[in-house]
Design a protein around this motif. Sequence first.
Motif, PDB file in Angstrom:
ATOM      1  N   LYS A  56       0.843  -1.204   0.000  1.00 38.91           N
ATOM      2  CA  LYS A  56       0.000   0.000   0.000  1.00 38.91           C
ATOM      3  C   LYS A  56       0.879   1.257   0.000  1.00 38.91           C
ATOM      4  O   LYS A  56       0.632   2.208  -0.735  1.00 38.91           O
ATOM      5  CB  LYS A  56      -0.908  -0.020   1.227  1.00 38.91           C
ATOM      6  CG  LYS A  56      -1.874   1.106   1.308  1.00 38.91           C
ATOM      7  CD  LYS A  56      -2.776   0.934   2.517  1.00 38.91           C
ATOM      8  CE  LYS A  56      -3.730   2.086   2.656  1.00 38.91           C
ATOM      9  NZ  LYS A  56      -4.601   1.941   3.835  1.00 38.91           N
ATOM     10  N   ARG A  57       1.917   1.229   0.782  1.00 39.74           N
ATOM     11  CA  ARG A  57       2.819   2.384   0.873  1.00 39.74           C
ATOM     12  C   ARG A  57       3.621   2.565  -0.415  1.00 39.74           C
ATOM     13  O   ARG A  57       3.776   3.671  -0.917  1.00 39.74           O
ATOM     14  CB  ARG A  57       3.761   2.181   2.067  1.00 39.74           C
ATOM     15  CG  ARG A  57       4.710   3.320   2.299  1.00 39.74           C
ATOM     16  CD  ARG A  57       4.165   4.286   3.337  1.00 39.74           C
ATOM     17  NE  ARG A  57       4.866   5.548   3.321  1.00 39.74           N
ATOM     18  CZ  ARG A  57       5.953   5.829   4.021  1.00 39.74           C
ATOM     19  NH1 ARG A  57       6.469   4.940   4.835  1.00 39.74           N
ATOM     20  NH2 ARG A  57       6.508   7.010   3.939  1.00 39.74           N
TER      21      ARG A  57
ATOM     22  N   GLY B 180       1.516   3.979  -3.151  1.00 41.39           N
ATOM     23  CA  GLY B 180       0.829   5.208  -2.782  1.00 41.39           C
ATOM     24  C   GLY B 180       1.516   6.478  -3.263  1.00 41.39           C
ATOM     25  O   GLY B 180       2.552   6.450  -3.932  1.00 41.39           O
ATOM     26  N   PRO B 181       0.941   7.610  -2.886  1.00 39.72           N
ATOM     27  CA  PRO B 181       1.434   8.905  -3.376  1.00 39.72           C
ATOM     28  C   PRO B 181       2.777   9.336  -2.808  1.00 39.72           C
ATOM     29  O   PRO B 181       3.449  10.177  -3.397  1.00 39.72           O
ATOM     30  CB  PRO B 181       0.330   9.875  -2.942  1.00 39.72           C
ATOM     31  CG  PRO B 181      -0.328   9.214  -1.777  1.00 39.72           C
ATOM     32  CD  PRO B 181      -0.239   7.740  -2.039  1.00 39.72           C
TER      33      PRO B 181
ATOM     34  N   SER C 116       5.554   7.709  -2.673  1.00 40.45           N
ATOM     35  CA  SER C 116       6.518   6.720  -3.148  1.00 40.45           C
ATOM     36  C   SER C 116       7.038   7.134  -4.519  1.00 40.45           C
ATOM     37  O   SER C 116       6.279   7.604  -5.374  1.00 40.45           O
ATOM     38  CB  SER C 116       5.843   5.344  -3.234  1.00 40.45           C
ATOM     39  OG  SER C 116       6.702   4.385  -3.771  1.00 40.45           O
TER      40      SER C 116
END
Length: 134
Positions: free
Chosen positions: A99-100, A103-104, A106
């Motif tokens: 998810k990380r 995500g934005p 990254s």
Amino acid sequence: MNIWGSGPFENEHAAAFVQEVVADGPAAVQEAFEVVLDPDVDFVEAEEGQRALAAAGVLAAALGGDTSAVIDAGLRAWIAEADHTDLAPLRSLAAEALKRVLGPDSELPELWEDSGGAEAWYADSERLRSVLGG
């Protein structure tokens, strides 16, 4: 970023990470997830993201039984011998790490968008998430 393809093992950082897994086992997989989940890390750099995706690929292959994406013979052998009781608890950690990484905050999504291969990369990454229950 040296990329061979959109799969979790198809880049230089993943190739190096695979050797760590063969040498260090589940501890290397867990560490790759923990690095991107460190609360002191505001932005996930590409290398750490690629290592976490490779760790998710290892976990998915070991727990899901499909090693077709595994391109390293040593890793394939390690997966065949791996103790699933050591790996199964890492599922939730993997889901959070993916998810990380996707995500934005990254670097990888940005790099893939710039390269034009984002659709394939997201599809491969989402397959990992579905296998791991994320």
